[in-house]
Motif scaffolding. Structure first.
Motif, PDB file in Angstrom:
ATOM      1  N   TRP A  50      70.350  28.847  52.593  1.00  0.00           N
ATOM      2  CA  TRP A  50      70.253  28.161  51.398  1.00  0.00           C
ATOM      3  C   TRP A  50      69.193  28.694  50.352  1.00  0.00           C
ATOM      4  O   TRP A  50      69.236  29.146  49.457  1.00  0.00           O
ATOM      5  N   VAL A  51      67.968  28.655  51.282  1.00  0.00           N
ATOM      6  CA  VAL A  51      66.744  29.070  50.744  1.00  0.00           C
ATOM      7  C   VAL A  51      66.764  30.429  50.312  1.00  0.00           C
ATOM      8  O   VAL A  51      66.261  30.839  49.364  1.00  0.00           O
ATOM      9  N   GLY A  52      67.350  31.285  51.231  1.00  0.00           N
ATOM     10  CA  GLY A  52      67.399  32.859  51.008  1.00  0.00           C
ATOM     11  C   GLY A  52      68.262  33.141  49.743  1.00  0.00           C
ATOM     12  O   GLY A  52      67.939  33.640  49.064  1.00  0.00           O
ATOM     13  N   MET A  53      69.432  32.280  49.645  1.00  0.00           N
ATOM     14  CA  MET A  53      70.050  32.431  48.532  1.00  0.00           C
ATOM     15  C   MET A  53      69.437  32.031  47.262  1.00  0.00           C
ATOM     16  O   MET A  53      69.432  32.731  46.182  1.00  0.00           O
ATOM     17  N   LEU A  54      68.761  31.205  47.107  1.00  0.00           N
ATOM     18  CA  LEU A  54      67.993  30.628  46.077  1.00  0.00           C
ATOM     19  C   LEU A  54      66.835  31.774  45.666  1.00  0.00           C
ATOM     20  O   LEU A  54      66.716  32.240  44.542  1.00  0.00           O
ATOM     21  N   LEU A  55      66.336  32.485  46.662  1.00  0.00           N
ATOM     22  CA  LEU A  55      65.369  33.419  46.280  1.00  0.00           C
ATOM     23  C   LEU A  55      66.171  34.629  46.150  1.00  0.00           C
ATOM     24  O   LEU A  55      65.462  35.419  45.043  1.00  0.00           O
ATOM     25  N   ILE A  56      67.402  35.086  46.417  1.00  0.00           N
ATOM     26  CA  ILE A  56      68.024  36.035  45.815  1.00  0.00           C
ATOM     27  C   ILE A  56      68.551  35.852  44.199  1.00  0.00           C
ATOM     28  O   ILE A  56      68.254  36.707  43.587  1.00  0.00           O
ATOM     29  N   VAL A  57      68.822  34.706  43.998  1.00  0.00           N
ATOM     30  CA  VAL A  57      69.229  34.308  42.663  1.00  0.00           C
ATOM     31  C   VAL A  57      68.017  34.491  42.105  1.00  0.00           C
ATOM     32  O   VAL A  57      68.068  34.894  40.609  1.00  0.00           O
ATOM     33  N   LYS A  58      66.795  33.964  42.361  1.00  0.00           N
ATOM     34  CA  LYS A  58      65.501  33.990  41.416  1.00  0.00           C
ATOM     35  C   LYS A  58      65.166  35.498  41.222  1.00  0.00           C
ATOM     36  O   LYS A  58      64.572  35.983  40.215  1.00  0.00           O
ATOM     37  N   LEU A  59      65.378  36.179  42.002  1.00  0.00           N
ATOM     38  CA  LEU A  59      65.020  37.647  42.060  1.00  0.00           C
ATOM     39  C   LEU A  59      65.847  38.616  41.510  1.00  0.00           C
ATOM     40  O   LEU A  59      65.375  39.721  40.690  1.00  0.00           O
ATOM     41  N   SER A  60      66.979  38.131  41.292  1.00  0.00           N
ATOM     42  CA  SER A  60      68.018  38.776  40.663  1.00  0.00           C
ATOM     43  C   SER A  60      68.263  38.582  39.168  1.00  0.00           C
ATOM     44  O   SER A  60      69.187  39.379  38.451  1.00  0.00           O
ATOM     45  N   VAL A  61      67.741  37.903  38.715  1.00  0.00           N
ATOM     46  CA  VAL A  61      67.866  37.491  37.296  1.00  0.00           C
ATOM     47  C   VAL A  61      66.967  38.626  36.259  1.00  0.00           C
ATOM     48  O   VAL A  61      65.763  38.978  36.710  1.00  0.00           O
ATOM     49  N   PRO A  62      67.593  39.353  35.377  1.00  0.00           N
ATOM     50  CA  PRO A  62      68.861  39.376  34.940  1.00  0.00           C
ATOM     51  C   PRO A  62      69.986  39.998  35.938  1.00  0.00           C
ATOM     52  O   PRO A  62      69.596  40.769  36.544  1.00  0.00           O
ATOM     53  N   PHE A  63      71.103  39.426  36.028  1.00  0.00           N
ATOM     54  CA  PHE A  63      71.983  39.642  36.952  1.00  0.00           C
ATOM     55  C   PHE A  63      72.613  41.150  36.517  1.00  0.00           C
ATOM     56  O   PHE A  63      72.976  41.195  35.210  1.00  0.00           O
ATOM     57  N   THR A  64      72.816  41.975  37.456  1.00  0.00           N
ATOM     58  CA  THR A  64      73.458  43.215  37.198  1.00  0.00           C
ATOM     59  C   THR A  64      74.913  43.057  38.178  1.00  0.00           C
ATOM     60  O   THR A  64      75.018  42.242  38.926  1.00  0.00           O
ATOM     61  N   PRO A  65      75.745  44.108  38.047  1.00  0.00           N
ATOM     62  CA  PRO A  65      76.827  44.180  38.797  1.00  0.00           C
ATOM     63  C   PRO A  65      76.548  44.113  40.144  1.00  0.00           C
ATOM     64  O   PRO A  65      77.098  43.388  41.182  1.00  0.00           O
TER      65      PRO A  65
END
Length: 88
Positions: free
Chosen positions: A6-21
């Motif tokens: 869960w925390v890893g997914m939070l980090l991926i979301v935070k680092l991925s903004v802005p989302f690309t495909p």
């Protein structure tokens, strides 16, 4: 294990903004892999089925981890900005 995911997914979301495909695909694969691992391959990873009490506790701890993640991420962001300002 699921809380770490869960925390890893939070980090991926935070680092991925802005989302690309590609970043969205990465997040989808991580979420899908975690879901498959927790449901279909739970025996392989030693994950027991959640009871109601476990699900409630997991939700509380996950919400707390999310809040702590946001606080620590913001604090590190401020620290990093100060550090960058000092080097320039």
């Amino acid at each position: 294990m699921l809380l770490t995911a869960w925390v890893g997914m939070l980090l991926i979301v935070k680092l991925s903004v802005p989302f690309t495909p590609l970043r969205a695909a990465l997040l989808a694969v991580v979420v899908g892999g975690t879901t498959l691992g927790a449901t279909l391959f739970s025996g392989l990873f030693g994950i027991e089925p959640f009871t109601f009490e476990m699900a409630v506790l997991f939700a509380i701890v996950a919400a707390s981890a999310t809040a702590l993640f946001r606080v620590l991420y913001a604090a590190m962001d401020v620290w990093h900005a100060k550090r960058l300002a000092e080097t320039v």
